[in-house]
Design a protein around this motif. Structure first.
Motif, PDB file in Angstrom:
ATOM      1  N   UNK A 170      -2.233  -7.048  -2.683  1.00 57.88           N
ATOM      2  CA  UNK A 170      -0.976  -7.204  -2.578  1.00 57.88           C
ATOM      3  C   UNK A 170      -0.443  -8.551  -3.217  1.00 57.88           C
ATOM      4  N   UNK A 171       0.598  -8.484  -4.090  1.00 56.25           N
ATOM      5  CA  UNK A 171       0.886  -9.721  -4.690  1.00 56.25           C
ATOM      6  C   UNK A 171       2.298  -9.976  -4.417  1.00 56.25           C
ATOM      7  N   UNK A 172       2.643 -11.173  -3.890  1.00 55.25           N
ATOM      8  CA  UNK A 172       3.862 -11.819  -3.766  1.00 55.25           C
ATOM      9  C   UNK A 172       4.443 -12.597  -5.009  1.00 55.25           C
ATOM     10  N   UNK A 173       5.513 -12.398  -5.417  1.00 57.79           N
ATOM     11  CA  UNK A 173       5.915 -13.099  -6.759  1.00 57.79           C
ATOM     12  C   UNK A 173       7.346 -13.679  -6.393  1.00 57.79           C
ATOM     13  N   UNK A 187       1.615  -4.721 -11.984  1.00 58.76           N
ATOM     14  CA  UNK A 187       0.526  -4.767 -10.913  1.00 58.76           C
ATOM     15  C   UNK A 187       0.925  -3.592  -9.868  1.00 58.76           C
ATOM     16  N   UNK A 188       2.045  -3.268  -9.617  1.00 57.63           N
ATOM     17  CA  UNK A 188       2.518  -2.024  -8.652  1.00 57.63           C
ATOM     18  C   UNK A 188       1.819  -0.810  -9.325  1.00 57.63           C
ATOM     19  N   UNK A 189       2.019  -0.681 -10.654  1.00 62.09           N
ATOM     20  CA  UNK A 189       1.359   0.631 -11.347  1.00 62.09           C
ATOM     21  C   UNK A 189       0.194   0.661 -11.348  1.00 62.09           C
ATOM     22  N   UNK A 190      -0.603  -0.575 -11.043  1.00 61.64           N
ATOM     23  CA  UNK A 190      -2.066  -0.619 -11.164  1.00 61.64           C
ATOM     24  C   UNK A 190      -2.713  -0.507 -10.003  1.00 61.64           C
ATOM     25  N   UNK A 191      -1.725  -0.248  -8.942  1.00 60.31           N
ATOM     26  CA  UNK A 191      -2.108  -0.182  -7.665  1.00 60.31           C
ATOM     27  C   UNK A 191      -2.021  -1.177  -6.464  1.00 60.31           C
ATOM     28  N   UNK A 192      -1.282  -2.317  -6.889  1.00 59.38           N
ATOM     29  CA  UNK A 192      -1.081  -3.456  -5.942  1.00 59.38           C
ATOM     30  C   UNK A 192       0.320  -3.149  -5.072  1.00 59.38           C
ATOM     31  N   UNK A 193       0.520  -3.731  -4.184  1.00 58.92           N
ATOM     32  CA  UNK A 193       1.634  -3.688  -3.235  1.00 58.92           C
ATOM     33  C   UNK A 193       2.382  -5.066  -3.752  1.00 58.92           C
ATOM     34  N   UNK A 194       3.452  -5.006  -4.642  1.00 59.95           N
ATOM     35  CA  UNK A 194       4.165  -5.982  -5.314  1.00 59.95           C
ATOM     36  C   UNK A 194       5.511  -6.471  -4.431  1.00 59.95           C
ATOM     37  N   UNK A 195       5.767  -7.407  -4.295  1.00 58.28           N
ATOM     38  CA  UNK A 195       6.938  -7.944  -3.646  1.00 58.28           C
ATOM     39  C   UNK A 195       7.581  -9.261  -4.411  1.00 58.28           C
ATOM     40  N   UNK A 196       8.943  -9.078  -4.903  1.00 59.56           N
ATOM     41  CA  UNK A 196       9.746 -10.013  -5.633  1.00 59.56           C
ATOM     42  C   UNK A 196      10.501 -11.010  -4.876  1.00 59.56           C
ATOM     43  N   UNK A 197      10.324 -11.999  -4.511  1.00 59.79           N
ATOM     44  CA  UNK A 197      11.342 -12.956  -3.826  1.00 59.79           C
ATOM     45  C   UNK A 197      12.015 -13.726  -4.790  1.00 59.79           C
TER      46      UNK A 197
END
Ligand SMILES: Cc1cc2nc3c(=O)[nH]c(=O)nc-3n(C[C@H](O)[C@H](O)[C@H](O)COP(=O)(O)OP(=O)(O)OC[C@H]3O[C@@H](n4cnc5c(N)ncnc54)[C@H](O)[C@@H]3O)c2cc1C
Length: 472
Positions: A170-173, A187-197
């Protein structure tokens, strides 16, 4: 006075490369100082690696949407080691392509930071170089916001993002601009849980609100969480390694890794600009319309002047500054007179050029909106890329003020509108231009046709005239 060089460039990103490579072709004696890597941020830690990652992510996403092979547990096959592949591409480009370009230039690579000793003299390590004209092209670095707790976290920026070994769980951005959006989707399309804040009210805050809404909708459909209008008050690192962002609005957002994409800063202290009489502010080196700094034989080009933080703008400024150093007075060019298109390379791509709707309203310029939607275009439907629109702001009589394109291929299509705005081409001229079919660019011609149809519908006189002339 005799100098060692005609041209000295500090920094070899897109701006510095444009200056030095053009100058040497003009037969000038050129020196270039680069403390880190040829190609600057764009080539090594910016545009090129980020687009490479997006391309791999797009392929993986396409396999998921249109499976040509059996999916394992509903997942497309993993793309093996994306960052290693990117590093391989960069090494190949640098070794096989870029390095050879500098054969005719005195290159001071990785010999230290350049700094001014006096207005015509630059020091690099133990070396002292003098030049008739000096072009500063030192770029920017990632902004590290002063958020309590950030220093305790092993955060990522574009400087170390492409050194990763694998895609985190998972990645917080922090940041909802171009870099934040592109990396969230990759990152999301490569399988990561991405969050933009981020603090702004919409994604890509400098852009069109309707474009941002489409992007957010697409992101949410792909599992990316977007928090607009958030203030991060504190960052906490948990014992197990998780990172927690605390927002003023009361959320606690958890992720394994944190990416800072919250803007850029322009570090200038190391250049000792005071020794050359070059004025600057926090927003970059101060330049006039010709791109000259306050010392008139020194030019500041690209991101370091804080005007437009894009590679194409940096290259263009390099070219214009060198032309201005050479051409006689009346032929010198005002760099502000050129339009600057831009694209966010998300899927759908978001591109824009010219005045925005908000700017038109603020300036009290009367305008109309003409648009064509991808969902109404057979080619877009048949190719399953029917999200988006071409939207043009123009006067009643076809003067084009600006354009926004969201959708497949918009990064290519926007160039036509940039040419139209810059060359004052009108909508009727685009209507008369044949566009290759079935390209997505054909939608641009359709907008021009929609403008013409509207004029006809609104004007009984035009309709009468058309009928009269036809029947003559
Ligand atoms: C992740 C990411 C994606 C991006 N994607 C895009 C994109 O798709 N399209 C786009 O148009 N733009 C994009 N950008 C922005 C683009 O990278 C910059 O606008 C562009 O690199 C600016 O070029 P420049 O020549 O001004 O500076 P830079 O590319 O930053 O180069 C400056 C160079 O100067 C050197 N330097 C600095 N100080 C000194 C010194 N004292 N002595 C010697 N050398 C020095 C640095 O080492 C560096 O190599 C992206 C940026 C990032 C971070």
């Amino acid at each position: 006075m005799k100098y060692d060089y005609d041209v000295l460039t500090i920094g070899l990103g897109p701006a510095g490369m444009a200056v030095s490579l053009m100058a040497v072709e003009m037969g000038l004696k050129v020196a270039a100082v680069e403390r880190r890597f040829l190609g600057g941020e764009c080539m090594n830690v910016g545009c090129i690696p980020s687009k490479s990652l997006l391309s791999m992510a797009k392929t993986r996403h396409a396999v998921r949407r249109f499976p040509v092979m059996e999916l394992r547990n509903g997942h497309p096959p993993a793309i093996g080691r994306p960052f290693e592949k990117i590093r391989g591409y960069l090494k190949y480009i640098n070794d096989a392509k870029t390095a050879g370009m500098f054969e005719k230039i005195d290159l001071f690579l990785q010999e230290g930071d350049a700094e001014f000793a006096d207005p015509h003299t630059v020091k690099v390590g133990a070396k002292t170089l003098t030049a008739k004209r000096i072009f500063i092209a030192t770029g920017t670095s990632p902004l590290v916001p002063p958020i309590p707790g950030l220093a305790d976290v092993d955060y990522l920026t574009n400087e170390n993002l492409f050194d990763l070994e694998g895609v985190p769980e998972s990645l917080l951005i922090i940041g909802g601009g171009a870099i934040g959006c592109e990396m969230a989707q990759a990152f999301a399309r490569l399988g990561c849980k991405a969050t933009i804040v981020h603090m702004d009210a919409q994604l890509v805050p400098q852009g069109d609100p309707e474009a941002a809404a489409i992007l957010q909708q697409q992101f949410e459909a792909e599992g990316i969480t977007v928090y607009n209008g958030r203030e991060i008050t504190r960052i906490e690192r948990k014992d197990g390694g998780d990172i927690v962002l605390h927002t003023k609005q009361g959320e606690q957002l958890v992720g394994r890794r944190l990416l800072l994409a919250a803007g850029r800063q322009i570090p200038l202290a190391g250049l000792k600009l005071e020794n050359a009489g070059v004025a600057h502010t926090k927003r970059g080196i101060t330049v006039d319309a010709r791109l000259r700094a306050s010392a008139k034989h020194i030019f500041a080009v690209g991101d370091c002047n804080g005007q437009h933080l894009f590679s194409h703008a940096a290259m263009h400024q390099g070219m214009i500054a060198l032309m201005n150093a050479m051409l006689p007075g009346p032929m010198k060019r005002n760099f502000r007179s050129f339009v600057v298109p831009w694209t966010v390379f998300s899927d759908p791509q978001v591109s824009q050029v010219g005045l925005t709707e908000k700017q038109l309203q603020e300036r009290g310029i009367p305008y109309e909106v003409f648009r064509a939607n991808y969902e109404d275009y057979g080619a877009a439907i048949a190719e399953a890329v029917d999200t988006g629109f071409v939207k043009v702001f123009a006067s009643k009589w076809g003067k084009i003020y600006g354009a926004v394109i969201v959708g497949e291929g918009s990064g290519e299509m926007i160039n036509e509108w940039a040419l139209a705005v810059q060359s004052r081409t009108r909508l009727h001229q685009l209507m008369l231009l044949q566009h290759s079919f079935p390209t997505m660019g054909f939608l641009s011609k359709r907008v021009a046709e929609i403008w013409m149809v509207k004029r006809m519908q609104e004007s009984a006189t035009m309709r009468w005239l058309a009928r009269f002339m036809y029947r003559l």
